[in-house]
Design an enzyme around this catalytic site. Structure first.
Site, PDB file in Angstrom:
ATOM      1  CG  LEU A   1      -1.119   7.652   1.871  1.00 11.84           C
ATOM      2  CD1 LEU A   1      -1.786   8.341   0.689  1.00 11.84           C
ATOM      3  CD2 LEU A   1      -2.117   7.450   3.014  1.00 11.84           C
TER       4      LEU A   1
ATOM      5  NE  ARG B   1      16.612 -12.160  38.637  1.00  7.73           N
ATOM      6  CZ  ARG B   1      17.863 -12.416  38.278  1.00  7.73           C
ATOM      7  NH1 ARG B   1      18.189 -13.620  37.831  1.00  7.73           N
ATOM      8  NH2 ARG B   1      18.786 -11.463  38.361  1.00  7.73           N
TER       9      ARG B   1
ATOM     10  CD1 TRP C   1       9.304   5.996   6.409  1.00  7.67           C
ATOM     11  CD2 TRP C   1      10.213   4.047   7.014  1.00  7.67           C
ATOM     12  NE1 TRP C   1      10.526   6.272   6.971  1.00  7.67           N
ATOM     13  CE2 TRP C   1      11.113   5.099   7.353  1.00  7.67           C
ATOM     14  CE3 TRP C   1      10.577   2.730   7.303  1.00  7.67           C
ATOM     15  CZ2 TRP C   1      12.339   4.859   7.961  1.00  7.67           C
ATOM     16  CZ3 TRP C   1      11.807   2.498   7.896  1.00  7.67           C
ATOM     17  CH2 TRP C   1      12.669   3.545   8.228  1.00  7.67           C
TER      18      TRP C   1
ATOM     19  CB  SER D   1       1.614  13.380   9.528  1.00  2.82           C
ATOM     20  OG  SER D   1       2.214  12.410  10.364  1.00  2.82           O
TER      21      SER D   1
ATOM     22  CG  PHE E   1      -1.881   1.090   1.380  1.00  6.35           C
ATOM     23  CD1 PHE E   1      -3.127   1.013   0.784  1.00  6.35           C
ATOM     24  CD2 PHE E   1      -1.577   2.220   2.129  1.00  6.35           C
ATOM     25  CE1 PHE E   1      -4.057   2.032   0.938  1.00  6.35           C
ATOM     26  CE2 PHE E   1      -2.489   3.242   2.282  1.00  6.35           C
ATOM     27  CZ  PHE E   1      -3.735   3.153   1.679  1.00  6.35           C
TER      28      PHE E   1
ATOM     29  CD  GLU F   1      -1.895   1.266   9.025  1.00  4.00           C
ATOM     30  OE1 GLU F   1      -3.093   1.242   9.348  1.00  4.00           O
ATOM     31  OE2 GLU F   1      -1.283   0.280   8.569  1.00  4.00           O
TER      32      GLU F   1
ATOM     33  CB  CYS G   1      -7.398   1.775   2.671  1.00  2.00           C
ATOM     34  SG  CYS G   1      -8.046   1.708   0.987  1.00  2.00           S
TER      35      CYS G   1
END
Length: 427
Positions: free
Chosen positions: A165, A310, A199, A172, A163, A406, A280
């Protein structure tokens, strides 16, 4: 086929279940007992099918994915066969109706993401891009021909998606994207796409890339399905981004387009503007909100086990000390509240009553809570937390990314602030 396979496997899980359900709500003569793994009884809110699907996903994730995640994280290696395995179980695009998809509820789909992210956020990211972003985008905005051509093979994990974008200069701020689509100068019925995305999970291994670009003629953002097999040499490159600090068990890359020819038939026919990519993203953000609760559940389980085993200070288990118990109590509380919020929004989503702001709220809150609590639980391990064999440091690194992608947490706060005040703060 896949709807039946997922539900058939789920029914088998349900019939073999006296285990999880009874353990969760065991009762005694004096009444029900507290279950630290489900403190507020969220399982009471799930249907039998949702419980069975959750157990099916959990079994696959723990038996097939968990044993390979540590080495995958160390080597920064993602095995695409994982998506084929998920496809065989019907876990991909599970809430889509038809096209070989299972057609289950948003809650069932969220429980799948929770099971996957309990192992690793990178594995969930690879699945979410395939299922929610690309398959979900095609299902919601694609033509009938596009749905029939792409969705069945994607549901099997035979055709992999990415995807596109986010851009190098506009993380952003997708409205300022520079990727452009113009009429192809020599090929009739084609667009020519140029620009870069970064990314991008799955891009180095993707067969079909859902790329958002501005039409040169109108400035409107449109979605294009770029098929790698049809791209001439030099027009599409998808180099991997290596040496990441988080999500190392997933594969991340760029999309570089240089006059890449894309048929007009591969453009989404009607949707334009940011409503398409944001639609989406809302599906994927819902999965993230449920998924990060799985990562925090694993952190809590690991921290609880470690604190019981522990011994420190005159042979006492760490779990005996108040500071340790408070850390565990805080994490368990945030998991319980975050899960109930995700369930509520999931039910509203299936009824067509969920707003984007609701999804922003649970994505922001659950990601923030998961990162904060995982980091605090990490302190229980002391110096041992540095070792990747304990797992908690891997979750902490991953959860920083989930809080960021996202829609970074602060961006979602501005979305909510705009909804509360009516004043736009994106200036």
């Amino acid at each position: 086929m896949f709807r039946h396979s997922l539900r058939a496997v789920a029914r088998t899980a349900a019939s073999a279940r006296p285990i999880a359900a009874t353990r969760a709500f065991a009762s005694s003569a004096s009444g029900p007992t507290f279950n630290w793994e489900d403190p507020l009884g969220a399982k009471h809110l799930y249907t039998e099918e949702e419980l069975a699907i959750s157990e099916t996903a959990e079994r696959y994730c723990q038996e097939r994915m968990l044993p390979r995640v540590l080495q995958a994280y160390r080597d920064e290696h993602y095995d695409p066969k994982i998506l084929e395995e998920m496809g065989e179980l019907g876990l991909l695009g599970a809430n889509i109706e038809g096209y070989g998809c299972a057609g289950v509820s948003s809650i069932a789909n969220g429980l799948i993401t929770r099971a996957v992210e309990r192992v690793d956020s990178g594995y969930r990211s690879g699945m979410s891009v395939q299922s929610s972003l690309v398959m979900g985008g095609i299902n919601e905005f694609g033509s009938q021909e596009q749905k029939e051509r792409f969705l069945p093979e994607m549901a099997k994990g035979k055709l992999l998606g990415a995807f596109g974008l986010t851009e190098p200069n506009h993380g952003s701020d997708p409205g300022s994207m520079e990727c452009v689509a113009r009429p192809h100068p020599t090929k009739t019925g084609y667009f020519s796409l140029s620009g870069a995305k970064t990314w991008i999970t799955n891009s180095p291994i993707a067969d079909v890339l859902l790329v958002w670009a501005k039409l040169q003629e109108t400035g409107k953002i449109r979605g294009f399905l770029v098929e790698r097999k049809d791209c001439p040499p030099g027009t599409l490159e998808t180099p991997a981004i290596k040496d990441k600090n988080g999500l190392r068990a997933s594969i991340t890359g760029m999309i570089q387009l240089d006059d890449c020819p894309v048929p007009v038939a591969n453009m989404f026919p009607d949707i334009e503007g940011l409503r398409g990519p944001f639609g989406c993203l809302n599906n994927a953000r819902y999965g993230i909100a449920f998924g990060v609760m799985g990562a925090l559940e694993d952190c809590l389980d690991r921290a609880r086990t470690y604190s019981l085993e522990r011994k420190q200070f005159k042979g006492n288990p760490l779990a005996r000390y108040q500071l340790i118990q408070k850390k565990l109590a805080d994490a368990a509380t945030d998991i319980a509240y975050g899960t109930l919020a995700a369930v509520q929004v999931g039910r509203l989503k299936d009824e067509g009553k969920a707003t984007p702001e609701m999804i922003s709220m649970i994505k922001r809150q659950n990601c923030d809570a998961a990162l904060k609590n995982a980091r605090i639980l990490q302190e229980i391990f002391g110096g041992n937390a540095v070792s990747d064999e304990y797992g908690i440091g891997r979750h902490v690194a991953n959860l920083f990314v989930t809080q960021t992608y996202e829609g970074q947490s602060d961006i979602h706060s501005l979305i909510l602030g705009r909804a509360i005040t009516g004043v736009q703060a994106f200036v």
